[in-house]
Design a protein around this motif. Structure first.
Motif, short mmCIF file in Angstrom:
data_model
loop_
_atom_site.label_atom_id
_atom_site.label_comp_id
_atom_site.label_asym_id
_atom_site.label_seq_id
_atom_site.Cartn_x
_atom_site.Cartn_y
_atom_site.Cartn_z
N LEU A 26 0.81 -0.92 0.30
CA LEU A 26 -0.23 0.32 -0.48
C LEU A 26 0.44 0.87 -0.21
O LEU A 26 0.31 2.20 -0.69
CB LEU A 26 -0.22 0.24 1.21
CG LEU A 26 -2.15 1.22 1.42
CD1 LEU A 26 -2.74 0.98 -0.17
CD2 LEU A 26 -2.80 1.22 2.20
N VAL A 27 1.61 1.39 0.83
CA VAL A 27 2.72 2.38 0.59
C VAL A 27 3.92 2.61 -0.57
O VAL A 27 3.57 3.62 -0.90
CB VAL A 27 3.77 2.48 1.72
CG1 VAL A 27 5.07 3.11 1.90
CG2 VAL A 27 3.14 2.14 3.32
N ILE A 28 3.90 1.68 -0.82
CA ILE A 28 4.61 1.42 -2.46
C ILE A 28 3.32 2.02 -3.78
O ILE A 28 3.99 2.91 -4.22
CB ILE A 28 5.06 -0.09 -2.93
CG1 ILE A 28 6.12 -0.09 -2.29
CG2 ILE A 28 5.62 0.18 -4.05
CD1 ILE A 28 7.01 -1.48 -2.77
N ASN A 29 1.96 1.58 -3.49
CA ASN A 29 1.18 2.30 -4.92
C ASN A 29 0.78 3.82 -4.77
O ASN A 29 0.80 4.25 -5.01
CB ASN A 29 -0.18 1.08 -4.56
CG ASN A 29 -0.04 0.02 -4.67
OD1 ASN A 29 1.26 -0.71 -5.11
ND2 ASN A 29 -1.04 -1.30 -4.47
N LEU A 30 0.84 4.26 -2.87
CA LEU A 30 -0.41 5.16 -2.53
C LEU A 30 1.39 6.33 -2.72
O LEU A 30 1.03 7.34 -3.40
CB LEU A 30 -0.52 5.48 -1.42
CG LEU A 30 -1.55 4.51 -0.89
CD1 LEU A 30 -2.35 5.03 0.05
CD2 LEU A 30 -3.19 4.76 -1.87
N TRP A 31 2.55 6.21 -3.20
CA TRP A 31 3.50 7.30 -2.45
C TRP A 31 5.05 6.84 -3.18
O TRP A 31 5.29 7.34 -4.24
CB TRP A 31 3.92 7.72 -1.23
CG TRP A 31 2.76 8.08 -0.26
CD1 TRP A 31 2.74 9.55 -0.44
CD2 TRP A 31 2.13 7.48 0.79
NE1 TRP A 31 1.23 9.86 -0.05
CE2 TRP A 31 1.15 8.51 0.96
CE3 TRP A 31 2.25 6.17 0.98
CZ2 TRP A 31 0.21 8.58 2.20
CZ3 TRP A 31 1.07 5.82 2.39
CH2 TRP A 31 0.14 6.63 2.71
N VAL A 32 5.26 5.86 -3.19
CA VAL A 32 6.79 5.38 -3.68
C VAL A 32 6.66 5.99 -5.97
O VAL A 32 7.25 6.26 -6.47
CB VAL A 32 7.18 3.95 -2.92
CG1 VAL A 32 8.31 3.88 -3.51
CG2 VAL A 32 7.76 4.43 -1.27
N GLN A 33 5.22 4.61 -5.68
CA GLN A 33 5.61 4.12 -7.43
C GLN A 33 5.47 5.47 -8.27
O GLN A 33 5.87 5.51 -8.84
CB GLN A 33 4.21 3.40 -7.54
CG GLN A 33 4.23 2.81 -9.10
CD GLN A 33 2.77 2.38 -9.12
OE1 GLN A 33 2.28 1.48 -8.02
NE2 GLN A 33 2.21 2.43 -10.43
N PRO A 34 4.42 5.99 -7.66
CA PRO A 34 4.09 7.43 -8.72
C PRO A 34 5.29 8.99 -8.70
O PRO A 34 5.78 9.38 -9.36
CB PRO A 34 3.21 7.63 -7.79
CG PRO A 34 2.58 7.50 -6.54
CD PRO A 34 3.21 6.96 -6.83
N LEU A 35 6.08 8.49 -7.39
CA LEU A 35 7.75 9.18 -6.84
C LEU A 35 8.57 8.90 -7.92
O LEU A 35 9.26 9.31 -8.80
CB LEU A 35 7.91 9.18 -5.62
CG LEU A 35 8.58 10.25 -5.16
CD1 LEU A 35 8.86 11.65 -5.27
CD2 LEU A 35 9.65 10.03 -4.38
N CYS A 36 8.25 7.16 -8.10
CA CYS A 36 9.27 7.62 -8.75
C CYS A 36 9.12 7.09 -10.51
O CYS A 36 10.09 7.30 -11.15
CB CYS A 36 9.88 5.48 -8.41
SG CYS A 36 10.68 5.66 -6.84
N ALA A 37 7.77 6.76 -10.61
CA ALA A 37 6.92 6.73 -12.14
C ALA A 37 7.55 8.56 -12.70
O ALA A 37 7.61 8.72 -14.02
CB ALA A 37 5.62 6.38 -11.57
N ARG A 38 7.39 9.01 -11.87
CA ARG A 38 6.78 10.32 -12.72
C ARG A 38 8.89 10.69 -12.32
O ARG A 38 9.26 11.89 -13.29
CB ARG A 38 6.82 11.17 -11.51
CG ARG A 38 5.58 11.68 -11.26
CD ARG A 38 4.71 11.94 -10.05
NE ARG A 38 3.32 12.30 -9.93
CZ ARG A 38 2.85 13.37 -9.95
NH1 ARG A 38 2.78 14.91 -10.39
NH2 ARG A 38 1.68 13.25 -10.63
#
Length: 376
Positions: free
Chosen positions: A115-127
């Motif tokens: 959940l932490v990855i999906n909500l914050w880490v993934q969007p940050l790294c994807a951008r």
């Protein structure tokens, strides 16, 4: 956790970490093939290639985490059961809830990480990855020049450089510009450097010459110490970084800016992506419960649990594939987003029912009637 709980938890944690690392490495290597074009055709460095590849790791981890936890749980629980360690726990008076609690703890921890990855880490790294790819695609040094080759980065422009030093300095440079009216300018210089002047990209050539052919056929020749060539007309116009649905934060998915044409046209897709971010962690719990049902969803068997394990693997695969299918269908129909939660919750309910279902008892044979001692 008491001693037994910690022991069962450690037996699960080791295989889970190893499986996650192994699956992530394989997926990372397969994903890196997509970005080989950055080195082969766009002339980017290995550091840029490695950075973009690693920025895609969080989304991979979130996607494979339910699978790795499921595999680790199957392996560890099957070993504990076949070596009769779980049988000893039950014989010692531990309830089923007590025995499976370390397994469920690991599943909940994995769900929180996901959940932490999906909500914050993934969007940050994807951008960050999207921005790096945009910089690579608009990198003047790499798009203009391939060392030792004649390139045509834009219509009417031919560029050659023997070497590229420090990524922005061109040595032994040749440049030919052809205008639409038939005139042409040919430059040759000992050195050229890409720079910014008044916010516009320019090529500063040093110690060279210019041959200008007019549209009437006149030829002019000049020698210069420094000449500034404007690169602005030869660059793509209006290109900006566009964030896809997978690059956006949760509030941007559920509350898109409907004044933007793309967001208005893809509003349902953004909603589906947002619900998928929230529903995906539930698969960590659902698949672990299916692994529990394979080992504890019946009586003890000295012949092993191969058949039940195969059924559990098939159910886990169907559950995960069904989840992907529901997300794709929900791109067009809003209410189908409810199914994104129903699929993992339904699988978890089915698995718990199998775990706590009492095995069928074998009916006892009637006692044998003994004949009297004096009967003939």
């Amino acid at each position: 956790m008491n001693l037994i709980d910690r022991y069962i938890f450690r037996q699960l944690l080791g295989p889970a970490l190893l499986a996650t690392i192994a699956f992530s490495t394989v997926m990372l290597l397969s994903q890196s093939l997509r970005f080989l074009d950055l080195i082969v055709n766009q002339g980017q460095s290995a550091a840029v290639f490695l950075k973009i590849t690693l920025l895609g790791l969080p989304s991979l981890v979130s996607m494979i985490l339910p699978i790795t936890i499921f595999v680790a749980s199957l392996v560890a629980l099957n070993r504990l059961q076949t070596e009769q360690e779980l049988v000893v726990c039950f014989a010692g008076g531990m309830s089923r809830w007590r025995v499976i609690s370390p397994v469920l703890r690991l599943a909940v921890m994995a769900a929180i990480v996901s959940l932490v990855i999906n909500l914050w880490v993934q969007p940050l790294c994807a951008r960050a990855m999207r921005q790096e790819m945009y910089k690579a695609s608009t990198d003047l040094a790499s798009t203009l020049v391939q060392p030792g080759q004649f390139t045509q980065p834009s219509k009417g422009l031919t560029v050659y450089a023997a070497r590229v030093v420090n990524h922005d300095t061109l040595q032994n440079l040749f440049l030919d510009e052809e205008a639409a009216d038939g005139s042409a300018n040919t430059f040759s210089a000992r050195e050229g450097q890409i720079a910014q002047r008044n916010g516009q990209p320019v090529l500063i050539m040093k110690h060279g010459s210019e041959q200008a052919l007019s549209k009437t056929g006149g030829l002019n020749y000049a020698v210069f110490d420094e000449y500034t060539f404007d690169l602005g007309p030869f660059l793509p116009k209006g290109e900006t970084v566009h964030y896809k649905a997978s690059d956006r934060y949760l509030h941007e998915l559920f509350f898109p800016d409907l004044t933007q044409i793309w967001e208005k046209q893809n509003r349902l897709k953004l909603y589906a992506e947002g619900h998928a971010r929230l529903a995906e962690p539930l698969y960590n719990i659902a698949l672990v419960v299916l692994a529990l049902s394979a080992v504890l969803g019946g009586g003890f068997s000295r012949m092993g649990y191969g058949k039940r394990i195969l059924v559990s693997i098939a159910l886990a695969a169907v559950t995960r594939i069904l989840g992907f299918g529901v997300q794709a269908v929900a791109d067009d129909t809003v209410w189908l987003n409810l199914l994104q939660y129903a699929v993992p919750l339904g699988a978890a309910a089915f698995g718990l029912n199998q775990v706590f279902r009492r095995p069928a008892r074998i009916p006892k044979a009637p006692p044998l009637a003994l004949a009297p001692a004096g009967a003939a």
